[in-house]
Enzyme design. Structure first.
Site, mmCIF file in Angstrom:
data_model
loop_
_atom_site.group_PDB
_atom_site.id
_atom_site.type_symbol
_atom_site.label_atom_id
_atom_site.label_comp_id
_atom_site.label_asym_id
_atom_site.label_seq_id
_atom_site.Cartn_x
_atom_site.Cartn_y
_atom_site.Cartn_z
ATOM 1 N N LYS A 1 33.645 26.726 44.122
ATOM 2 C CA LYS A 1 33.976 28.145 44.314
ATOM 3 C C LYS A 1 33.354 28.998 43.196
ATOM 4 C CE LYS A 1 35.978 32.011 45.251
ATOM 5 N NZ LYS A 1 35.380 32.858 46.270
ATOM 6 N N CYS B 1 35.727 38.878 43.258
ATOM 7 C CA CYS B 1 35.273 37.537 42.877
ATOM 8 C C CYS B 1 34.132 37.531 41.862
ATOM 9 C CB CYS B 1 34.830 36.778 44.135
ATOM 10 S SG CYS B 1 36.193 36.426 45.258
HETATM 11 N N1 NAD Z 1 40.109 38.606 48.440
HETATM 12 C C1 NAD Z 1 39.027 37.845 48.469
HETATM 13 O O1 NAD Z 1 37.993 38.257 48.998
HETATM 14 C C2 NAD Z 1 39.042 36.450 47.881
HETATM 15 C C3 NAD Z 1 38.019 35.584 48.216
HETATM 16 C C4 NAD Z 1 38.034 34.303 47.698
HETATM 17 C C5 NAD Z 1 39.054 33.921 46.842
HETATM 18 N N2 NAD Z 1 40.046 34.793 46.527
HETATM 19 C C6 NAD Z 1 41.090 34.334 45.621
HETATM 20 O O2 NAD Z 1 42.306 34.214 46.351
HETATM 21 C C7 NAD Z 1 43.418 34.529 45.483
HETATM 22 C C8 NAD Z 1 44.246 35.619 46.126
HETATM 23 O O3 NAD Z 1 43.426 36.759 46.283
HETATM 24 P P1 NAD Z 1 43.843 37.946 47.259
HETATM 25 O O4 NAD Z 1 42.664 38.842 47.354
HETATM 26 O O5 NAD Z 1 44.438 37.431 48.501
HETATM 27 O O6 NAD Z 1 44.982 38.622 46.350
HETATM 28 P P2 NAD Z 1 46.039 39.774 46.762
HETATM 29 O O7 NAD Z 1 46.399 40.435 45.487
HETATM 30 O O8 NAD Z 1 45.511 40.579 47.897
HETATM 31 O O9 NAD Z 1 47.288 38.934 47.312
HETATM 32 C C9 NAD Z 1 48.031 38.085 46.512
HETATM 33 C C10 NAD Z 1 49.498 38.194 46.900
HETATM 34 O O10 NAD Z 1 50.235 37.259 46.125
HETATM 35 C C11 NAD Z 1 51.496 37.843 45.861
HETATM 36 N N3 NAD Z 1 52.138 37.122 44.770
HETATM 37 C C12 NAD Z 1 51.947 37.225 43.443
HETATM 38 N N4 NAD Z 1 52.708 36.349 42.771
HETATM 39 C C13 NAD Z 1 53.421 35.661 43.695
HETATM 40 C C14 NAD Z 1 54.387 34.625 43.640
HETATM 41 N N5 NAD Z 1 54.755 34.099 42.484
HETATM 42 N N6 NAD Z 1 54.912 34.176 44.787
HETATM 43 C C15 NAD Z 1 54.532 34.703 45.978
HETATM 44 N N7 NAD Z 1 53.618 35.681 46.101
HETATM 45 C C16 NAD Z 1 53.072 36.157 44.978
HETATM 46 C C17 NAD Z 1 51.169 39.283 45.564
HETATM 47 O O11 NAD Z 1 52.297 40.105 45.669
HETATM 48 C C18 NAD Z 1 50.094 39.568 46.625
HETATM 49 O O12 NAD Z 1 50.676 40.076 47.804
HETATM 50 C C19 NAD Z 1 42.808 34.912 44.137
HETATM 51 O O13 NAD Z 1 42.770 33.802 43.303
HETATM 52 C C20 NAD Z 1 41.389 35.310 44.507
HETATM 53 O O14 NAD Z 1 40.493 35.154 43.433
HETATM 54 C C21 NAD Z 1 40.072 36.037 47.045
#
Ligand code: NAD
Length: 395
Positions: free
Chosen positions: A186, A240
């Site tokens: 990743k 990212c």
């Molecule tokens: N968005 C993207 O394009 C993308 C792509 C690849 C990887 N990622 C990775 O995926 C992960 C999540 O990214 P995202 O964009 O979905 O984030 P986001 O902020 O949109 O969503 C994350 C959610 O997790 C919740 N959260 C936080 N702590 C929590 C807990 N202890 N228990 C339950 N829920 C909790 C938050 O309230 C939020 O709703 C990150 O590590 C990111 O780097 C994201």
């Protein structure tokens, strides 16, 4: 990432419960309102509704998929507090035979050195995997189903079980490996892009010294069968690329770190281009065309526009943000004629496909007519003929 994954699994036949600490999100979903826009999400939400529910309490389950944020901490390492908190919660409801999947982007070794020791405290027999996400905003649902998937297990059984679940909606090949390799893959994907963008940005800066058109030079160089230079730009945004390479970089391997520094230097460079155009004026008004970090989406996370705004304001410029894609943010104007009133310089930042269609002759209310194009999108001759001083980054 969590919601589309949950809905795809629910559509694939699993009973899925979404759990989040953000109670506003839970309430929206309980009222059948999506908390963000994404192509196809509305339809998927309807198709999955029979098997999907949300809860403010984490209940015992067969499988836990963790997609919590992993932002950059002040020392440029991976901020682990969300993962730690989520794993602690899973630990309290973990049962024998459960599968735990980490999807958040993390430093290599996190699953085995941080997640596993916490779950081991339960003395339960469980399976554990890491699955990386690489879906792009604006095409998330398609990419989640059609990108190759890399699944790392702490053992073969964990990897196989995870593959069995993801195969319910992933239509492309699924590759199995160990958790640390999957975490690293990743980071490599985004580091590759960051380093190549940094090279393009450095080429743009270097060629501009001799007034060589970097866009044309890159286009022609890419006819070489083994060359694939990226495009320069105003900096790197999104969730990212500006973050993940830091989880890999070290002082002993300077290329990755240097690339981050080069890309982070672009907003200041862009402001310098604007300054070179604006004639002596106290508190000039600068309009940033585009706030989202990439073209034709409404995602403004880590957008270079906000960094450029901050730098302009430090230099006592007044900044207006214009982006018809960003709705509901009072700071962002969606009417171009309001944005340009009495302004002194436009800076085209985001490669929205509508921007080349702006007619420079329709902009009649600016104080000084200047434009910086950081994407080589506008017809420079047309804008010059309309009375604009034009500066294209990398020329
Ligand atoms: N968005 C993207 O394009 C993308 C792509 C690849 C990887 N990622 C990775 O995926 C992960 C999540 O990214 P995202 O964009 O979905 O984030 P986001 O902020 O949109 O969503 C994350 C959610 O997790 C919740 N959260 C936080 N702590 C929590 C807990 N202890 N228990 C339950 N829920 C909790 C938050 O309230 C939020 O709703 C990150 O590590 C990111 O780097 C994201």
């Amino acid at each position: 990432m969590g919601l589309p994954t949950a809905l795809l699994l629910a559509k694939g036949g699993f009973r899925v419960k979404g759990y989040d600490i953000d109670t506003d999100k839970i309430q929206l979903l309980q009222n059948h309102i999506l908390p963000f826009e994404e192509k196809g999400l509305e339809t998927l939400f309807q198709e999955a509704s029979k098997n999907f529910s949300v809860s403010e309490i984490l209940e015992p389950s067969d499988v836990f998929i963790i997609t919590v944020p992993t932002p950059l901490s002040d020392d440029k390492s991976c901020e682990m507090s969300y993962i730690n908190s989520a794993i602690q919660k899973v630990k309290h409801v973990l049962r024998d035979g459960n599968l735990v999947v980490l999807e958040s982007t993390v430093s290599p070794g996190t699953t085995t050195s941080i997640v596993k020791p916490i779950l081991d405290e339960t003395q339960k027999q469980y399976l554990l995997s890491y699955v990386s996400e690489k879906a792009i905003p604006g095409n998330t649902i398609y990419e989640m189903q059609h990108n190759h998937r890399i699944i790392g297990g702490i053992d073969q059984e964990s990897a196989e079980k995870t593959k069995e679940i993801y195969a319910h909606f992933v239509e492309s090949p699924i590759h199995l490996t160990d958790t640390t390799t999957a975490e690293t893959v990743k980071l490599l994907e985004n580091t590759y892009r960051d380093v190549n963008i940094a090279l393009a940005n450095e080429i743009a800066k270097r060629l501009a010294i001799q007034n060589i058109d970097a866009w044309e030079a890159i286009r022609l160089a890419n006819f070489h069968p083994r060359v694939n230079l990226h495009q320069p730009g105003p900096g790197v945004g999104g969730h990212c690329i500006p973050i993940d390479p830091w989880f890999l970089s070290s002082d002993d391997t300077p290329l990755m770190k240097q690339s981050r520094i080069i890309n982070d230097s672009m907003p200041r460079y862009v402001v310098g281009l604007a300054e070179s155009l604006i004639k002596e004026k106290k508190n000039p008004i600068v309009v940033l065309l585009g706030v989202s970090y990439k073209g034709d989406v409404d995602d403004d996370r880590e957008s270079p526009s906000y960094t450029i705004k901050k730098i302009c304001e430090q230099k006592e410029m007044k900044v207006r943000l214009y982006d018809p894609n960003i709705k509901g943010n009072p700071e962002v104007l969606t009417d171009l004629s309001i944005a340009t009133k009495d302004a002194d310089c436009l800076i085209l930042i985001t490669d929205h496909s509508i921007f080349p269609d702006i007619d420079p002759l329709s902009i009649t209310n600016m104080c000084q007519k200047n434009i910086v194009d950081t994407r080589d999108m506008i017809d420079s001759e047309k804008w010059s003929d309309a009375g604009f001083n034009v500066k294209v980054l990398g020329t």
